[in-house]
Structure formats: structure tokens, C-alpha cells
Design a protein around this motif. Structure first.
Motif, mmCIF file in Angstrom:
data_model
loop_
_atom_site.group_PDB
_atom_site.id
_atom_site.type_symbol
_atom_site.label_atom_id
_atom_site.label_comp_id
_atom_site.label_asym_id
_atom_site.label_seq_id
_atom_site.Cartn_x
_atom_site.Cartn_y
_atom_site.Cartn_z
ATOM 1 N N GLY A 191 0.813 -1.214 0.000
ATOM 2 C CA GLY A 191 0.000 0.000 0.000
ATOM 3 C C GLY A 191 0.843 1.259 0.000
ATOM 4 N N ASN A 215 -6.301 1.105 -2.580
ATOM 5 C CA ASN A 215 -5.215 0.241 -3.051
ATOM 6 C C ASN A 215 -5.755 -1.182 -3.145
ATOM 7 O OD1 ASN A 215 -3.172 2.247 -3.118
ATOM 8 N ND2 ASN A 215 -2.906 2.066 -0.916
ATOM 9 N N CYS A 244 -4.349 -3.819 -3.701
ATOM 10 C CA CYS A 244 -3.468 -4.840 -3.105
ATOM 11 C C CYS A 244 -3.774 -5.032 -1.630
ATOM 12 C CB CYS A 244 -2.001 -4.445 -3.268
ATOM 13 S SG CYS A 244 -1.486 -3.069 -2.208
ATOM 14 N N LEU A 245 -4.567 -4.127 -1.055
ATOM 15 C CA LEU A 245 -4.863 -4.230 0.371
ATOM 16 C C LEU A 245 -6.296 -4.688 0.620
ATOM 17 C CD1 LEU A 245 -3.239 -0.949 1.797
ATOM 18 C CD2 LEU A 245 -2.257 -3.249 1.654
ATOM 19 N N VAL A 246 -6.987 -5.081 -0.456
ATOM 20 C CA VAL A 246 -8.391 -5.487 -0.320
ATOM 21 C C VAL A 246 -8.479 -6.978 -0.593
ATOM 22 C CG1 VAL A 246 -10.719 -5.174 -1.238
ATOM 23 C CG2 VAL A 246 -9.175 -3.220 -1.100
ATOM 24 N N PHE A 247 -8.793 -7.760 0.419
ATOM 25 C CA PHE A 247 -9.030 -9.184 0.177
ATOM 26 C C PHE A 247 -10.298 -9.317 -0.653
ATOM 27 C CE2 PHE A 247 -5.643 -11.270 1.999
ATOM 28 C CZ PHE A 247 -5.426 -10.976 3.338
#
Lengths: 749, 289, 159
Positions: C46, C61, C63-66
């Protein structure tokens, strides 16, 4: 060609920009490939260790694992290196830095690859590591390579150093410390390799030197060079950091081992520890000057930390050394520069290539000397800047473009006065500082430096540039399209660069050293002239008139009677006869025998220089030591602007990188671990950059350049850090000699 | 990335149920947890995603208390006119965290539970003596934030528990509250030192109540009661740097780490307390008119 | 580890994805849906914003969200910005202003700019700098991005 320019000098749209705004642009990690296997590199956890054993047995048995490769498995050359072939693709007997590649695993899935990586048994015997180049240069230091730790020892002298210091009324000395810096490209190192039929392989790279990659891959796989085809994905920035072939070789090795397709993408952590950085350096600098401000002597000792392998260390040392006297006349000079192996991550090429380091020293010291003498910083520089026809201490004579220097100073003076008049924010101390810069172009004397490119006039009238060198994202393609359009009297929209593919491309050489617009531009102007001649010859044959009775202009053939025929018609006729109009040209970087000193090591000297100056206004918080750059001006001579927006973009981006060097960036080692993420390695964000910014672009034509153009790729980040350091000194009375200029260093805490 | 089973409750009752399973941990905005899981520094065999539990996102004026749901994002905190009036230090802190992308994901509860010694929302909550409501399947308990923070990254949160909400009482009279942060750069700045000061002036203009909280100078964010004592009853116009400095020596224990030095943090702490105090006093005088 | 299925609006279309839950939205976009406009430049910490997408109107971001967290949300990626073959005014502005060099950060920056303008149609330079501070760029120094965003802003009401 007239004084009225069609394409050159304008701000035009980059043709590749549209796809970049829509997500369509394919970087090497984006290229969709069927049956792609996963590659994973097992890297050394030690700074320095002997490899006692690599036991692959368990790893190889894991379902889904296709290959577990160590150095023994490499069929051809096991080491590579552009200057010194000392860099193992996979470690051989010894690991010399944390993160060094030891084993390459290829598997069907990420999970299988990870399992294999977890199960592999590598036993190491750790050895005592050394990280300081001064220590590593000593006789008693751990010997990191068979021939010792000092790979380069330059000793360049001019004049009589003792006499020089005797003539000085004032002598100052200081030591400047430059940190380890990540080039900071956003696109991580990536390579995609696909094994083909008949012992061939295609490798996509994100690289500044695809033809070198081709050579190294062929050598490693023991294949003829023609069997290796290298292509470029869109490149997401390079800044010198993508002149290292390690990932390309490993991807190719993986593809060869499984006879399939493998893509390797470094993580950001791997990028930090396993890919080249800017050389840290310690520069001890001693300057002598008379009371009237004229410099009499310079003695410097430089220790550069090249890390575990040589990479471009020796070449960086050359430019660092050559630029230690900056843009000044110093009649007596002695410089000793040492490039030393340590167990740090590799240092190699990075934008500026030694000049940012040297300029931090020289431009800081010049200001210190100004203060010592009670002189204004611009005044002391005026007293010492080299003039046209004068020689640098390396013996290089400066040409007319040295006229940029006094103009840079005039501009800087005006800007400094304006910046000094800005109202100071409450509670802050304001200061203004400047620095000059001289950046070399080219690879250095006696280093082969040819650049070949080809033009093709397609039947539909478009001119295709078979560009032999990569556009790294900086807009090389746009610049050469503008030059070619200009040379061929065609609209910019009709000229197009093709993506590089070694299969059918002349070798344009590596995009680096601030020279590719110059090299490719010159080659393409020549190729354009040949193309026109060729066109007229063919047109003459078709029209049954002598070629010299025809004129080409504006996309048309003009006959003696004034009638005009569009070129497209002729191209169509030639296409029917399967004739394609092409021309190729090679430009060699000029090192005129009469003016190029021959008494220096190969790679020295550099003979063509770009000049510039930068001015920074800072506000320092006197209690917290924080430094804000509020106003900034960049003054750069580019010879001739080819692309207005391109030149501005290079300067603005370079300044931002220079400000990162000045204030925020350093790759430290703490608790035995290297900083390896953007959480701790701080690049400047949009909030960290000056809100007031000025570009002053000078055009003092370089006679040997395409339409008079010179390079601009590197110089914008060269004077930045010393300009800021000088401004901080002006504001707070503190002379910070170690970068970055952190609040702790400003306060001495 | 580690493996886990995933649940997404929409009610608090469901949340309690999922969280009561062994190895279950909460996922809120993910801005701390996701990178830490990737690095192997956080593990959960069951991840309970609270992004659907709307009942825990609120900012309420309940008269004698302000209550914030644990899932209130930093952006919501920063945008709250109510909080700007009641705890401007918290608003300043929330605005300073991360960037546009992370502020709309990161939550107050997450920032508290992560318990970084440099957490920005903690000093403004400590100076308001905020209390946490912790719930689990069995029931609930209240705990002052100060007692909740046990060490770097360590809290009193027990298995199956989650932070439901955070409450604090507004200050009355001539009061002010300010937050100041020092980072290594302006954008996406992690604090090298941060401080919140809340102050109340009596009708003689002297400091009748003062709370000071500092981050990045101890294993947790701390209340600096010794410094508070040294300043109580004083006239704020007096340059109080020496009092702050001397008292701080007994109270703070900064370290040298990758970001900064002990000496700098020691020095910066005094500077930012003083500046936050000045700011808070100015607010107090405004409110006093 | 059990797979999960999420339903959401992706660039205006109803979409359903089944995945292991420990994958992020960035993983799914790039590996499952062939949408490679969102990039990884910092290793999923992030810190760079190259993976930015718009989720329920906010730039986040990815990449920070499952992947489970996007259930029921509206997601806009860079691929969804064009409208019936017409470039979005931000895309045009970025090209016009010379704000695109290597382009790696460009999708993330454009989406951050869109979210910014959607919330605040006439931002000051300072507000733009604040808004872009989560998107790292090593090529441009950000100046031309600020120009581009002002250029786009003059285009009138947001979409």
C-alpha cells in the motif's frame, strides 16, 4: 531543412501515451502467455558465506516442481558482467551479499514453487562480512574476490598539486558521504522467456540493453546468438537500473530447463537487495583558492562501494572522477578514486553515473569556499568557470556549448534575488542556494559506441523507425519521430517507431549516458537523407528522368516542370515490384583525435558535456530541523529542444529524483537487514516537492547534435542535492555533508 | 500469503459468533493487516471481515459523551464537523494518516488495535481519556484506552473480543486540543514523533487542566502526567520549554531506530508538546470569548 | 481453505468471481480477469498506489483489499474509464499535458484523480498534491499531472 521547424521543438502527443492511460499498454509482467510456469529464486540469507552443500533432492520430488537449478546446471557461461565478468547468474561456491540468487525453481504453481523453496537444503558457512569500502580496501580485510577487493584505482593528476596548494591563500577540506540509492523505477525487474523450436528462445525484457541481454543469454545457454530473440515489453522506467541482465538470464535458463515458458518478476524486496543501486561514496575533498576567489588546487580521495560484484563500478568511477572539478578551472589536480568490493548489494549504473556524487562534493565545497572568502556564491563561480576552448583537468577542451555556463550563472543570479525576496513563513528560517552542473555524454573514449537504426517507408506513406535502442518511458521514441519527421519533411503523425525486436533490428546500443536522442537522432537524419536519395533514384527510374532532376519536399516528388507527385504513388509502385524502401545508418560517438586526450585509461575521458544550474529556496524549521523546498528553478542547456514536453518532463522528473537524494532517500542497513521496502525507503511524494517551480531551457546549439540537440537525461538530478545543501546552509548556518539532509542532521542530533 | 477461512458477517451478532471460533481475527480496513500477513507477521486461521457491519460505523453525539464506532474510517473522522468541534486534535490526526487511498479504508478501531507506538489517532484519544467498549460472544467490558495499550503491537484484546466503539467526554469551558506530528516526509508520513495536548484555562487565564499524550517515545503511546503536573496552574504565556523538557526526561524513553535517533526524538518531543500547547491555548482563548 | 464467491459491479457490469479468500482484488483483476492496468510496484504494502482502483466512489489500493471485501461494491478499473470508445477527459488531459512518461503509475494516478474530482470538482494545487500523495511516480515529478488535472477540471461537470 529550414529555420522554421515542422516537428522539432514542439510539444506533441506521445503516441504510446493513449494505451498507457487505458491500461492497454503491456509491460512484461502483463503479457498474457499460455502454459506459463512459475519461477522462484532462492536467495542467500547471508551477507557473506561459503556454500557447503545444495541438496535439491527433496525439492525436486515435490509434485508440480519442474526444475531445481543451481550454477552446475547452467550449460554455458556461469558468470556475466559488462565490464568485469564476475557476477554469477547463480552463486558459485560462495555468496557475497544478502539476496544473491542461489537456486532457481520452476514449478507449475506458486504453491509448489514455494514448497520447493522451503524444502531445499542449502548449508552455508557464514564468513565475516565487510560493508565499508575504506575498510574493505585494507590489506587485512576479508578477501571477497580472488584478485582482491580494490577493482579500480584511478590516479589522475594535472599540474603540480603541492605548488597549487602553496599558491592558495585559503585551503578547505571536508568529507562528503553519499548514500546507497534505489533507482526507484515503478516497474519491477521482469523477464519472460519462451523456449521455441530448433533450439531457439524468445525473451521479453524490461531492459536498457536488449542486445547485451541477447549476448549474455546466448552465452549462458551455450546457444548461437542468432538463436536468441529478445523483445521489449513496454518499459516502466529504468534510470540506469535496468542495465543488469541477471533476471533475463535466469528466465531464459528456466525456460531452457523445462523447454517451456517462464516469467520472473522481482518483488520490491528482491529489487532492493538484488539489483544494482547508486554507488555509495566517501569523498574527501580539499580545495585551495586565492583571496580573489580563483581556485588553485584540488586534491580528492574517493572510495566507492561497488558491493558484491563489479557491475558498472569502474565506469562510474571514471565519470565521478572526471567531474570532481565540476565546471571549473583548477590548474592543479590530484584525484585518487577507488572502487571497492564489499558485501553490500551491488552498486551499478544509475542516472548520473557518478556525477551526482561528485557534484555534491564540489558544489558544496565551492559554497564553503565562498563563505570563507566572504564572496557571493555566484561571484566565486563566475571567477572560475571554464570558458570555450579551455581544458578540463582531464585535458578535454570545451566547445562553444560552454557558453552556457555564464548564462546559467546570470539566470541563477536573477532567480536567487527573486527567491530571496519571498516572504518568510512565520517561525521558519529561509535560505537560497544554487549549484552548477556538468554532465558528460557518451560512453567514454576508446569504448566502442556505435548506434545503428533503420528507416522504412511503408507503401501507405508512413515512415517506420526500426529503432535499435529502447525507449525507457522517457520519450525517446517521440523525440526520434520528431527528428525523423523533420528530416523527411513529413507530419509527425506519419512517422512511427516500432517496438524493438532483435530478430530484425540493427543494434542501437544501450540507452544510457544522456546520448540516445543525440546518437539515434544523428543516425536517423543520415538515414533520412539516404532514404530520400533512394526514393529519388527509384522515382527517377520510374519517371525515366535522371534522379538529380527531381526534388523531394513535403511528402512529394517535384519534377523539373514543377509538377508534384505524392510519394505514396511511388511507394505503391515499388511495393508491386516487392521493393521496400529502407535505409540504415550508424552513428559513432565522436572522439576527435585532435582534441581527445589519449593518456587516460580506456573509458576516459568523456568529451562532450551538458551544462546546467539549479536554484533552491528552502524553509527550515529551526526547532525541528525539517527542510521544505518551497521554490525551485532548473536552468539547463539542451542545445536544441526536440520535444518541448519531453525535455520538461525529463527535467522535472530528474529534479524530483535529485530532491529525493537531497532529503529523503537512503538504503540503510540496520540490525543486519537492509531497508527493502518503500515503507522505509522514502521516495518524494507529490506533497514533498516544491509548489513553485520554474524551467529555464537554454538552446546553445551543439554543432555535432541532431538540429543542435544535446542530452538531458541525467543532468537534471546532478546539481539538486548541493543546491539544497547550500540553501540549508544559507538558512540555518548548518553545513550538512552527508546525504540525505535529514532533520536529525540539520540539528546535529 | 497465508491461508485462512473467511467469513463476512453483516450483523454484530454474527460477528461475535464468528470471532468466538479459535484462531479467528478481525479484518477491518486491511491497511495494516494485509501487508503484515503477506510478510508473515500476522496470522489468523479464520479471518472475519467486518466491512459489512454497518452498525459499527458511526459518529454520535450522545449528550454527555461522543461515541465513535470502531469501523469509522479515518476519512470519516477527518470530515466530521462534530469531531472538529469536540476533538479537533483527532481530526488533525486522522487527516495526517497515510493518503487518500488508505484513509478511506483504515479505521479507528484498527488503528487502536494495531497499537503502534507511532499511531496517530491514539494521542488525541488519550488526552480525552477515551474508553473502549470491548465485546465478545459472552458479553462486554469497558476499558480506558490507556490500560488497553500494553506494548508495541500489544493490547489487552482477548480471544473472541473486538472493539465495538470508542467514547469520550467533551471538554467544556475554555478548552483547546491540538495534534502535531513530525515525519520524515510530508506525504504518507509515518510519525517520528507525535503529540496531542488538550488544555483548559480558568477564568484567570491559567492552565486549570492539561493532558498531554506522546507517541514514538515509548513502547506505547503514553500520557505524560509528569509534564502535565509541571504545567498545571502555570500561565501559558510563560515560555514553558524548560518545564516541559525537564519533566519529559523522567517520562519518555525514545529509541534510535531505522527512522530516527533517540536524541532527535527527545528533542522533538519537547518542541511538539510546546507547539501543540500553544495551539490548544489559542483555541481555549477563542472559546473563552 | 474454502473458496468464496463474490458478486459485484465491475466497470458497470454485474460480475461474479470465485477465488480462494486469501487473494487480493489486485490478484484477481490481473490473474483471473485479465485486467492488467492495475499494477504492483511496492510488493503489496500500500505504499505506491500503482494498484489503485475506485471502490464505491473512493480510490483504494486493490493490493490491500481481500477479495471477499468487494462483495456488493462498485469497482471501476482503468479499463472501465473509456465510454463507448471515447476517452475520458482525464485520459485526454494526461496525454495533452505530457503527464505520461513510462506510464506505469498512470492508471493508478488517473483513477485517484477521478475520485478526487468526483468529490471536489475544483481542487487547488495543494489539494491535488494531497490527493496524489499516495501515488508514487519516479518519472514526472508530478507537475504535469497537476496541469492535467486542472485541464480535465475545466471540462465541466464530473461523470
Amino acid at each position: 531543412m529550414t529555420d522554421r521547424f515542422l516537428a522539432v521543438g514542439k510539444s506533441l502527443h506521445r503516441k504510446d501515451a493513449w494505451d498507457k492511460t487505458t491500461g492497454k499498454a503491456l509491460y512484461t509482467a502483463d503479457i498474457p502467455i499460455e502454459n506459463l510456469r512459475v519461477g522462484m529464486i532462492v536467495r542467500s540469507p547471508h551477507h557473506y558465506a561459503r556454500i557447503l552443500e545444495i541438496d535439491k533432492n527433496q525439492s525436486q520430488e515435490i509434485p508440480g516442481v519442474l526444475a531445481v537449478l543451481s550454477s552446475d546446471d547452467i550449460p554455458g557461461a556461469k558468470v556475466f558482467g559488462s565490464l568485469i565478468p564476475d557476477q554469477p547468474s547463480l552463486a558459485i561456491d560462495v555468496v557475497r551479499h544478502i539476496g544473491e540468487p542461489v537456486v532457481l525453481i520452476i514449478a507449475e504453481t506458486k504453491q509448489a514453487a514455494q514448497e520447493a523453496a522451503d524444502q531445499i537444503k542449502i548449508s552455508y558457512q557464514p564468513l565475516g562480512a565487510v560493508f565499508d569500502p575504506i575498510q574493505a580496501a585494507r590489506e587485512d580485510a576479508p578477501r571477497l574476490h580472488p584478485d582482491g577487493n580494490v577493482i579500480t584505482a584511478l590516479n589522475i593528476n594535472d599540474g603540480d598539486i603541492e605548488k597549487g596548494f602553496k599558491e592558495a591563500d585559503h585551503i578547505l577540506e571536508d568529507t562528503y558521504s553519499l548514500p546507497r540509492i534505489h533507482p526507484g523505477y515503478m516497474e519491477l525487474e521482469t523477464s519472460l522467456a519462451i523456449w521455441g523450436e530448433n533450439q531457439t528462445i524468445t525473451v521479453w525484457v524490461s531492459s536498457q540493453h536488449p542486445f547485451t541481454d541477447q549476448d549474455f543469454i546466448a552465452a549462458a545457454l551455450d546457444l548461437p546468438v542468432e538463436n536468441v530473440r529478445v523483445k521489449l515489453g513496454v518499459i516502466g522506467g529504468a534510470f540506469g537500473g535496468k542495465e543488469d541482465s541477471s533476471l533475463s538470464i535466469l528466465a531464459a535458463l528456466g525456460a531452457w530447463a523445462i523447454k517451456g515458458a517462464v516469467r520472473l518478476v522481482n518483488t520490491r524486496r528482491e529489487s532492493f537487495v538484488a539489483h544494482p543501486k547508486r554507488h555509495p561514496a566517501q569523498i574527501h575533498y580539499k580545495l585551495g583558492a586565492r583571496s580573489d576567489g580563483t581556485f588553485t588546487a584540488l586534491k580528492a580521495e574517493v572510495h566507492m562501494d561497488t558491493g558484491a560484484y563489479a557491475s558498472y563500478g569502474p565506469a562510474v568511477a571514471m565519470i565521478l572522477t572526471e567531474t570532481l572539478a565540476g565546471s571549473y578551472r583548477i590548474p592543479n589536480v590530484q584525484v585518487e578514486s577507488y572502487v571497492v568490493y564489499t558485501n553490500s548489494p551491488l552498486s551499478g549504473a544509475m542516472r548520473g553515473f557518478g556525477s551526482p556524487q561528485s557534484h555534491f562534493a564540489v558544489e558544496s565545497m565551492v559554497d564553503s569556499m565562498a563563505e570563507e572568502l566572504g564572496m557571493d556564491p555566484v561571484q566565486i563561480r563566475r571567477a572560475n568557470i571554464l570558458k570555450v576552448g579551455e581544458k578540463m583537468f582531464t585535458g578535454v577542451t570545451l566547445n562553444e556549448t560552454a557558453n552556457a555556463l555564464p548564462i546559467c550563472l546570470d539566470q541563477a543570479q536573477e532567480i536567487m534575488d527573486r527567491f530571496r525576496a519571498v516572504e518568510v513563513s512565520p517561525g521558519k528560517k529561509a535560505g537560497v542556494g544554487m549549484a552548477l552542473a556538468a554532465q558528460s555524454m557518451g560512453l567514454g573514449a576508446n569504448v566502442p559506441d556505435d548506434s545503428s537504426h533503420r528507416l522504412e517507408w511503408a507503401p501507405d506513406g508512413r515512415v517506420l523507425i526500426h529503432l535499435g535502442s529502447p525507449d525507457l518511458g522517457q520519450g525517446l521514441a517521440m523525440a526520434v519521430e520528431q527528428i525523423t519527421a523533420e528530416a523527411l519533411d513529413l507530419p509527425y503523425s506519419q512517422v512511427e517507431s516500432l517496438p524493438l525486436d532483435t530478430l530484425d533490428r540493427p543494434n542501437g546500443n544501450v540507452t544510457c549516458a544522456s546520448r540516445m536522442t543525440y546518437m539515434a537522432g544523428n543516425a536517423l537524419i543520415d538515414a533520412s537523407e539516404k532514404l530520400i536519395q533512394d526514393l529519388l533514384t527509384h522515382a527517377g527510374e520510374i519517371l525515366e528522368v535522371p534522379a538529380k532532376k527531381l526534388i523531394y519536399k513535403d511528402g512529394q516528388i517535384i519534377k523539373e516542370d514543377g509538377s508534384k507527385l505524392p510519394v505514396v504513388e511511388f511507394l505503391g509502385r515499388l511495393a508491386e515490384k516487392s521493393i521496400t524502401l529502407t535505409s540504415e545508418s550508424t552513428f559513432s560517438f565522436p572522439y576527435p583525435e585532435e582534441t581527445t586526450p589519449q593518456d587516460l585509461p580506456i573509458g576516459m575521458p568523456h568529451v562532450l558535456y551538458c551544462f546546467g544550474a539549479q536554484v533552491a529556496r528552502v524553509e527550515v524549521d529551526p526547532d525541528l530541523g525539517t527542510v521544505e523546498v518551497t521554490h525551485f528553478a532548473a536552468i539547463h542547456d539542451v542545445g536544441k529542444v526536440i520535444s518541448q514536453s519531453g525535455v520538461e518532463g525529463q527535467i522535472e522528473g530528474g529534479v524530483a529524483t535529485g530532491l529525493g537524494y537531497a532529503l529523503y532517500e537512503t538504503m540503510l542497513r540496520k540490525d543486519d537487514q537492509w531497508v527493502d521496502s518503500f515503507t522505509e525507503y522514502l521516495l518524494p511524494t507529490s506533497k514533498d516537492l516544491p509548489t513553485h517551480y520554474e524551467n529555464i531551457i537554454l538552446e546553445i546549439p551543439e554543432a555535432s547534435g541532431p538540429y543542435g540537440a544535446k542530452g538531458i537525461g541525467e543532468i537534471p538530478l546532478v546539481p539538486t542535492a548541493p543546491a539544497v545543501a547550500n540553501a540549508v546552509h544559507d538558512a540555518a548556518g548548518v553545513r550538512v555533508t552527508e546525504l540525505p539532509i535529514s532533520p536529525e542532521r540539520v540539528l546535529g542530533l | 500469503m497465508q491461508e485462512f477461512n473467511y467469513h463476512r458477517p453483516v450483523t454484530i451478532a454474527e460477528l461475535k459468533e464468528f470471532l468466538s471460533q479459535p484462531g479467528a481475527r478481525i479484518l477491518a480496513g486491511g491497511t495494516d493487516i494485509v501487508p503484515r500477513m503477506r510478510q508473515g507477521k500476522f496470522s489468523a486461521s479464520i479471518l472475519v471481515d467486518t466491512s459489512g457491519v454497518k452498525a459499527m460505523r458511526f459518529i454520535e453525539d450522545q449528550g454527555s459523551e461522543i461515541v465513535l464506532g470502531a469501523l469509522t474510517t479515518h476519512q470519516e473522522t477527518a470530515d466530521s464537523a462534530l469531531l472538529q468541534n469536540i476533538n479537533p486534535a483527532l481530526v488533525t490526526a486522522a487527516e495526517s494518516i497515510g493518503c487518500q487511498q488508505t484513509r478511506c479504508r483504515g479505521t479507528l478501531g484498527g488503528n487502536i488495535a494495531n497499537a503502534s507506538p507511532a499511531a496517530d489517532t491514539l494521542p488525541p484519544l488519550l488526552v480525552f481519556d477515551a474508553t473502549l467498549l470491548l465485546q465478545n460472544k459472552e458479553g462486554e467490558r469497558w476499558i480506558p484506552i490507556e490500560k488497553f495499550l500494553l506494548g508495541p503491537g500489544k493490547t489487552d484484546l482477548r480471544e473472541g473480543e473486538f472493539i465495538h466503539s470508542i467514547s469520550f467526554k467533551p471538554m467544556i469551558g475554555s478548552w483547546g486540543a491540538a495534534f502535531i506530528k513530525v515525519g520524515k516526509r510530508s506525504g504518507m508520513a509515518i510519525s517520528v514523533a507525535n503529540a496531542a495536548v488538550a488544555v483548559e484555562l480558568n477564568d484567570k487565564g491559567k492552565i486549570s487542566d492539561i493532558r498531554i499524550a506522546l507517541g514514538s517515545v515509548a513502547p506505547t503511546v503514553i500520557r505524560c502526567r509528569k509534564i502535565e503536573q509541571a504545567l498545571l496552574g502555570k500561565e501559558p504565556e510563560m515560555a514553558l520549554m524548560k518545564e516541559i523538557h525537564d519533566a519529559s526526561q523522567e517520562e519518555i524513553s525514545p529509541i534510535t531506530d531505522i527512522r530516527s535517533t533517540e536524541e532527535y526524538r527527545d528533542h522533538a518531543a519537547v518542541v511538539i508538546i510546546h507547539r501543540a500547547l500553544e495551539n490548544a491555548v489559542e483555541q481555549a482563548k477563542e472559546r473563552g470569548r | 481453505m474454502k473458496e468464496i464467491t463474490v458478486s459485484f459491479l465491475l466497470n458497470g457490469k454485474r460480475t461474479s468471481v470465485t477465488s480462494l479468500p486469501n487473494r487480493t482484488l489486485l490478484d484477481v483483476l490481473r490473474e483471473d480477469l485479465g485486467l492488467t492496468g492495475a499494477k504492483d510496484a511496492c510488493g503489496g504494502e500500500g505504499e505506491c498506489g500503482a494498484c489503485t482502483v475506485i471502490m464505491n466512489g473512493n480510490s483504494v489500493n486493490s493490493c490491500l483489499v481481500f477479495i471477499g471485501q468487494i462483495e456488493g461494491t462498485q469497482i471501476t478499473t482503468i479499463e472501465g474509464l473509456m465510454d463507448k470508445g471515447e476517452f475520458h477527459r482525464l485520459q485526454k488531459a494526461f496525454v495533452e499535458a505530457g503527464a505520461v512518461q513510462c506510464g506505469f503509475c498512470t492508471p493508478g494516478v488517473i483513477l485517484t484523480a477521478k475520485a478526487l474530482l468526483d468529490n471536489d470538482p475544483h481542487p487547488t494545487d495543494q489539494e491535488i498534491r494531497e490527493g496524489l500523495s499516495g501515488n508514487l511516480c519516479r518519472c514526472t515529478g508530478y507537475n504535469k499531472m497537476i496541469d492535467a488535472i486542472h485541464l480535465a477540471e475545466q471540462g465541466g461537470l464530473h461523470d
